[in-house]
Design a protein around this motif. Sequence first.
Motif, PDB file in Angstrom:
ATOM      1  N   LEU A  10       0.175  11.121  10.505  1.00  0.00           N
ATOM      2  CA  LEU A  10       0.524  12.532  10.570  1.00  0.00           C
ATOM      3  C   LEU A  10       1.760  12.794   9.717  1.00  0.00           C
ATOM      4  CD1 LEU A  10      -0.429  15.088  12.068  1.00  0.00           C
ATOM      5  CD2 LEU A  10       1.194  14.533  13.871  1.00  0.00           C
ATOM      6  N   ASN A  11       1.626  13.685   8.745  1.00  0.00           N
ATOM      7  CA  ASN A  11       2.722  14.162   7.891  1.00  0.00           C
ATOM      8  C   ASN A  11       3.325  13.110   6.971  1.00  0.00           C
ATOM      9  OD1 ASN A  11       2.545  16.803   8.876  1.00  0.00           O
ATOM     10  ND2 ASN A  11       3.736  16.229  10.667  1.00  0.00           N
ATOM     11  N   THR A  12       2.629  12.014   6.725  1.00  0.00           N
ATOM     12  CA  THR A  12       3.083  11.045   5.728  1.00  0.00           C
ATOM     13  C   THR A  12       1.882  10.317   5.147  1.00  0.00           C
ATOM     14  OG1 THR A  12       4.503   9.159   5.223  1.00  0.00           O
ATOM     15  CG2 THR A  12       3.521   9.207   7.421  1.00  0.00           C
ATOM     16  N   HIS A  13       1.931  10.105   3.827  1.00  0.00           N
ATOM     17  CA  HIS A  13       0.878   9.341   3.169  1.00  0.00           C
ATOM     18  C   HIS A  13       1.134   7.846   3.283  1.00  0.00           C
ATOM     19  CE1 HIS A  13       4.080   9.542   0.206  1.00  0.00           C
ATOM     20  NE2 HIS A  13       3.569   8.453  -0.325  1.00  0.00           N
ATOM     21  N   LYS A  14       2.322   7.472   3.737  1.00  0.00           N
ATOM     22  CA  LYS A  14       2.682   6.062   3.862  1.00  0.00           C
ATOM     23  C   LYS A  14       2.038   5.458   5.105  1.00  0.00           C
ATOM     24  CE  LYS A  14       7.073   6.740   1.569  1.00  0.00           C
ATOM     25  NZ  LYS A  14       8.515   6.666   1.667  1.00  0.00           N
ATOM     26  N   VAL A  15       1.813   4.148   5.055  1.00  0.00           N
ATOM     27  CA  VAL A  15       1.296   3.430   6.214  1.00  0.00           C
ATOM     28  C   VAL A  15       2.483   3.208   7.144  1.00  0.00           C
ATOM     29  CG1 VAL A  15       0.174   1.334   7.016  1.00  0.00           C
ATOM     30  CG2 VAL A  15      -0.497   2.350   4.843  1.00  0.00           C
ATOM     31  N   ASP A  16       2.637   4.100   8.111  1.00  0.00           N
ATOM     32  CA  ASP A  16       3.776   4.085   9.027  1.00  0.00           C
ATOM     33  C   ASP A  16       3.241   4.092  10.456  1.00  0.00           C
ATOM     34  OD1 ASP A  16       5.998   4.601  10.615  1.00  0.00           O
ATOM     35  OD2 ASP A  16       6.798   6.148   9.288  1.00  0.00           O
ATOM     36  N   MET A  17       3.414   2.979  11.146  1.00  0.00           N
ATOM     37  CA  MET A  17       2.868   2.835  12.495  1.00  0.00           C
ATOM     38  C   MET A  17       3.544   3.759  13.506  1.00  0.00           C
ATOM     39  SD  MET A  17       0.354   0.712  12.373  1.00  0.00           S
ATOM     40  CE  MET A  17      -0.049   1.759  10.996  1.00  0.00           C
TER      41      MET A  17
END
Length: 117
Positions: A10-17
Amino acid sequence: SPGQILFCTLNTHKVDMQKLLGGQIGLEDFIFAHVRGETKEVEVTKTEDALGLTITDNGAGYAFIKVNPPPWGCHGAGGSPGDSIVGCRHYEVARMLRELPRAQPFTLRLVQPKKAF
């Protein structure tokens, strides 16, 4: 296609857990789908009762292991060929891994999210 999606943030294209799509979506939020990329198999020997992994799922039958660098989708686990966890929730995968005997090697078939460009 929907079968290629491992998970959404949600709200980021990065792989952020920390930004996994959950139940809270607002009108101004953006959803980013992370799709299947490189696949690899890893042989693991369980030496303790717990493997020390954090497992979650996308709610649609694909469990994945939360690690840093990016998570790997876990598409198979077992001591015998053909064992599969596709279609299982994270707690079912955790139970299966917990029930594997110590000192017996098993294979994890993992899928990493595709890297952009």
